[in-house]
Design a protein around this motif. Structure first.
Motif, mmCIF file in Angstrom:
data_model
loop_
_atom_site.group_PDB
_atom_site.id
_atom_site.type_symbol
_atom_site.label_atom_id
_atom_site.label_comp_id
_atom_site.label_asym_id
_atom_site.label_seq_id
_atom_site.Cartn_x
_atom_site.Cartn_y
_atom_site.Cartn_z
ATOM 1 N N ARG A 165 0.835 -1.212 0.000
ATOM 2 C CA ARG A 165 0.000 0.000 0.000
ATOM 3 C C ARG A 165 0.862 1.253 0.000
ATOM 4 N NH1 ARG A 165 -2.779 -2.562 4.049
ATOM 5 N NH2 ARG A 165 -2.095 -1.016 5.576
ATOM 6 N N GLU A 168 2.153 1.889 -3.393
ATOM 7 C CA GLU A 168 1.091 2.446 -4.242
ATOM 8 C C GLU A 168 0.926 3.940 -4.002
ATOM 9 O OE1 GLU A 168 -0.630 1.197 -6.791
ATOM 10 O OE2 GLU A 168 0.753 -0.492 -6.574
ATOM 11 N N PHE A 169 1.001 4.364 -2.728
ATOM 12 C CA PHE A 169 0.944 5.799 -2.421
ATOM 13 C C PHE A 169 2.091 6.529 -3.123
ATOM 14 C CE2 PHE A 169 -1.143 4.778 1.917
ATOM 15 C CZ PHE A 169 -2.388 4.725 1.310
ATOM 16 N N LYS A 171 3.763 5.626 -5.813
ATOM 17 C CA LYS A 171 3.568 5.660 -7.265
ATOM 18 C C LYS A 171 2.571 6.737 -7.668
ATOM 19 C CE LYS A 171 4.807 0.852 -8.295
ATOM 20 N NZ LYS A 171 4.321 -0.471 -8.764
ATOM 21 N N ARG A 172 1.544 6.911 -6.842
ATOM 22 C CA ARG A 172 0.578 7.979 -7.136
ATOM 23 C C ARG A 172 1.232 9.344 -6.980
ATOM 24 N NH1 ARG A 172 -4.436 5.633 -3.517
ATOM 25 N NH2 ARG A 172 -4.587 3.595 -4.546
ATOM 26 N N ALA A 173 2.089 9.473 -5.955
ATOM 27 C CA ALA A 173 2.786 10.744 -5.733
ATOM 28 C C ALA A 173 3.704 11.072 -6.906
ATOM 29 C CB ALA A 173 3.593 10.678 -4.439
ATOM 30 N N LEU A 175 3.118 10.771 -9.913
ATOM 31 C CA LEU A 175 2.350 11.310 -11.041
ATOM 32 C C LEU A 175 2.108 12.809 -10.917
ATOM 33 C CD1 LEU A 175 -0.324 8.459 -11.361
ATOM 34 C CD2 LEU A 175 1.810 8.734 -12.655
ATOM 35 N N THR A 176 2.425 13.398 -9.764
ATOM 36 C CA THR A 176 2.176 14.824 -9.547
ATOM 37 C C THR A 176 3.485 15.541 -9.216
ATOM 38 O OG1 THR A 176 1.859 14.753 -7.133
ATOM 39 C CG2 THR A 176 -0.020 14.121 -8.519
ATOM 40 N N SER A 178 3.475 17.572 -6.430
ATOM 41 C CA SER A 178 3.253 18.003 -5.048
ATOM 42 C C SER A 178 4.458 17.684 -4.164
ATOM 43 C CB SER A 178 2.016 17.311 -4.469
ATOM 44 O OG SER A 178 0.861 17.639 -5.216
ATOM 45 N N ILE A 197 10.228 7.882 -6.218
ATOM 46 C CA ILE A 197 9.223 8.876 -6.630
ATOM 47 C C ILE A 197 9.777 9.749 -7.744
ATOM 48 C CG2 ILE A 197 7.960 10.932 -5.876
ATOM 49 C CD1 ILE A 197 7.692 9.560 -3.113
ATOM 50 N N SER A 201 8.695 9.804 -11.982
ATOM 51 C CA SER A 201 7.942 11.017 -12.336
ATOM 52 C C SER A 201 8.424 11.590 -13.665
ATOM 53 C CB SER A 201 8.108 12.066 -11.238
ATOM 54 O OG SER A 201 9.409 12.644 -11.296
ATOM 55 N N VAL A 319 1.612 15.429 0.315
ATOM 56 C CA VAL A 319 1.611 13.966 0.255
ATOM 57 C C VAL A 319 2.413 13.484 1.457
ATOM 58 C CG1 VAL A 319 2.283 11.918 -1.038
ATOM 59 C CG2 VAL A 319 1.497 13.961 -2.263
#
Length: 461
Positions: A165, A168-169, A171-173, A175-176, A178, A197, A201, A319
């Motif tokens: 998990r 996954e957080f 990987k989402r970070a 994409l931005t 932030s 990260i 990116s 994040v």
């Protein structure tokens, strides 16, 4: 002052590691300890009863901290000063300079100096090398291969649900753009996550620069991060800071909780405005840099204890990623062990390496306060003491590990085996779900009340 006390006081000043320089109201030296003499390449007799400026031509009334305090009678704290000593060697010091009073009458100035020349030189060399490395990479069509590879999420070893998990957080970070605040105990892999990260990116082809905020005094750290302008302090040169060097990419600020409040405020302005003003500069320079910060202290507690600014915390923690300690994902220990055995098998050119059952049990039961890094170092050290059969045995391990290891009694009967399986299963799922009772009970297929009873019965907390 009693003569005995006075002599003891002078002996103390003569024996400390910091340089001590005291002048009278005319700016003439009346005390000069051996540390200061060594630092400045002087002998005490050369300096005593002489004006500071006469001995150091590179200083002026405007740049000498002693002369500034003589004039203003106001203390100066943690001031960086670079100048040429008597032997022509450039030195950098951090000075605290304060006025001295006797019965409310101004009698002179005391300066306490710490020699940080080597630290300053090393920090600047690292900054220059980082820039050269990135320039070298980008000047070629393909990035050069270096010993220290760039880490991605694929390099993170583990299959526990909590770690998955967290990945996954991350990987989402990626994409931005932030800001990210990563919290984790020492050795949990904070920089590995930060690199993952970055390299996951759109900034992956731009610089990734890391700076440990605890490695340098605040007065030096400011110049390294924000840059300096010639004349900002004695000996300063025009030098871009890490924020400029990381333009377009990512700047990792490790141990952000070690950064002083003033620097935190300055960093906050950069995050808000997207502009940096070098130390001593008048112009603001636009920068496009993503900040990833890490801390090994609970951020909310750091804010409460006035170690981390609340406004900076909210700005960084857009994040917020928390890395689980190894003791909360014990199921990953066999995978990590295998990973490190394979790593050092190749590095040490050993055909095969194994571990005994006792060592395996120790690895699973030990709490690993140093987390993955400690496990890695233990395995690397043990490989230097392999048995004849190329096995890591108990005797290969550090003494503190062996002494802390208490083997669990062997389960022999069917009820004992069932109970042991139950305890291990509950522990694994309980830690995987970050001690969330509802989710753990749901996965185990039992009620919350039943799980709470078993947690208490087996002393799992």
């Amino acid at each position: 002052m009693n003569e005995v006390i006075r002599k003891n006081f002078i002996n103390i000043l003569n024996s400390i590691d910091e340089g001590i320089h005291i002048v009278d109201t005319n700016g003439e030296t009346i005390f000069y300890n051996p540390t200061m003499a060594q630092m400045e390449g002087m002998e005490g007799y050369q300096v005593m009863y002489k004006d500071v400026l006469a001995m150091f031509p590179s200083l002026t009334p405007e740049t000498s901290t002693i002369h500034k305090v003589l004039k203003t009678k106001k203390a100066i704290y943690d001031n960086v000063q670079s100048y040429t000593n008597y032997k022509g060697r450039r030195i950098t010091t951090i000075n605290t300079t304060v006025p001295l009073y006797s019965d409310n009458e101004f009698v002179g100035v005391l300066e306490i100096s710490k020699n940080v020349t080597r630290l300053q030189d090393l920090a600047e060399k690292i900054v220059d090398l980082q820039q050269q490395l990135y320039t070298t990479k980008t000047s070629k069509k393909e990035s050069i291969k270096t010993k220290n590879k760039n880490f991605t999420f694929e390099d993170i070893v583990g299959e526990s649900e909590r770690l998955i998990r967290t990945i996954e957080f991350g990987k989402r970070a990626a994409l931005t753009d932030s800001s990210v605040l990563i919290y984790g105990e020492t050795g949990t892999g904070k920089e590995l996550f930060a690199q993952s990260i970055h390299y996951g990116s759109k900034r992956a082809k731009k610089p990734f620069i890391a700076q440990n905020c605890a490695a340098l005094p605040g007065s030096l750290l400011e110049g390294i991060i924000f840059g300096t302008v010639k004349g900002s302090f004695t000996g300063a040169v025009d030098r871009p800071g890490l924020l400029q060097q990381a333009d377009g990419g990512t700047l990792l600020l490790d141990e952000i909780n070690s950064m002083g409040f003033d620097l935190q405020a300055k960093l906050l302005r950069v995050l808000q405005d997207g502009k940096v003003r070098p130390l001593g500069g008048l112009k603001e320079i636009p920068v496009n840099v993503r900040i990833i910060a890490t801390t090994n202290s609970e951020p909310v507690i750091s804010v409460k204890d006035n170690i981390l600014r609340q406004d900076l915390y909210y700005r960084l923690a857009v994040v917020n990623i928390e890395l689980p300690p190894l003791r909360d994902r014990r199921g990953d220990i066999p995978l990590l062990t295998k990973h490190f055995l394979n790593k050092y098998k190749q590095e040490f050119n050993i055909s095969n390496i194994g571990i005994t059952k006792d060592v395996h049990e120790l690895f699973l039961s030990y709490n690993w306060p140093g987390n993955v890094r400690e496990l890695q170092h233990v395995i690397e050290g043990a490989i230097n003491f392999l048995s004849d059969e190329n096995y890591i045995v108990m005797e290969s391990l550090p003494r503190y590990l062996r002494e802390n290891f208490q083997k669990q009694p062997k389960a022999t009967t069917l009820p004992e085996l069932v109970e042991q399986l139950e305890v291990n299963t509950i522990k694994e799922k309980y830690y995987d779900f970050n001690k969330n009772i509802t989710k753990t009970a749901e996965v185990l297929g039992i009620s919350r009340q039943n799980l709470q009873y078993k947690l208490k019965k087996y002393n799992i907390n």
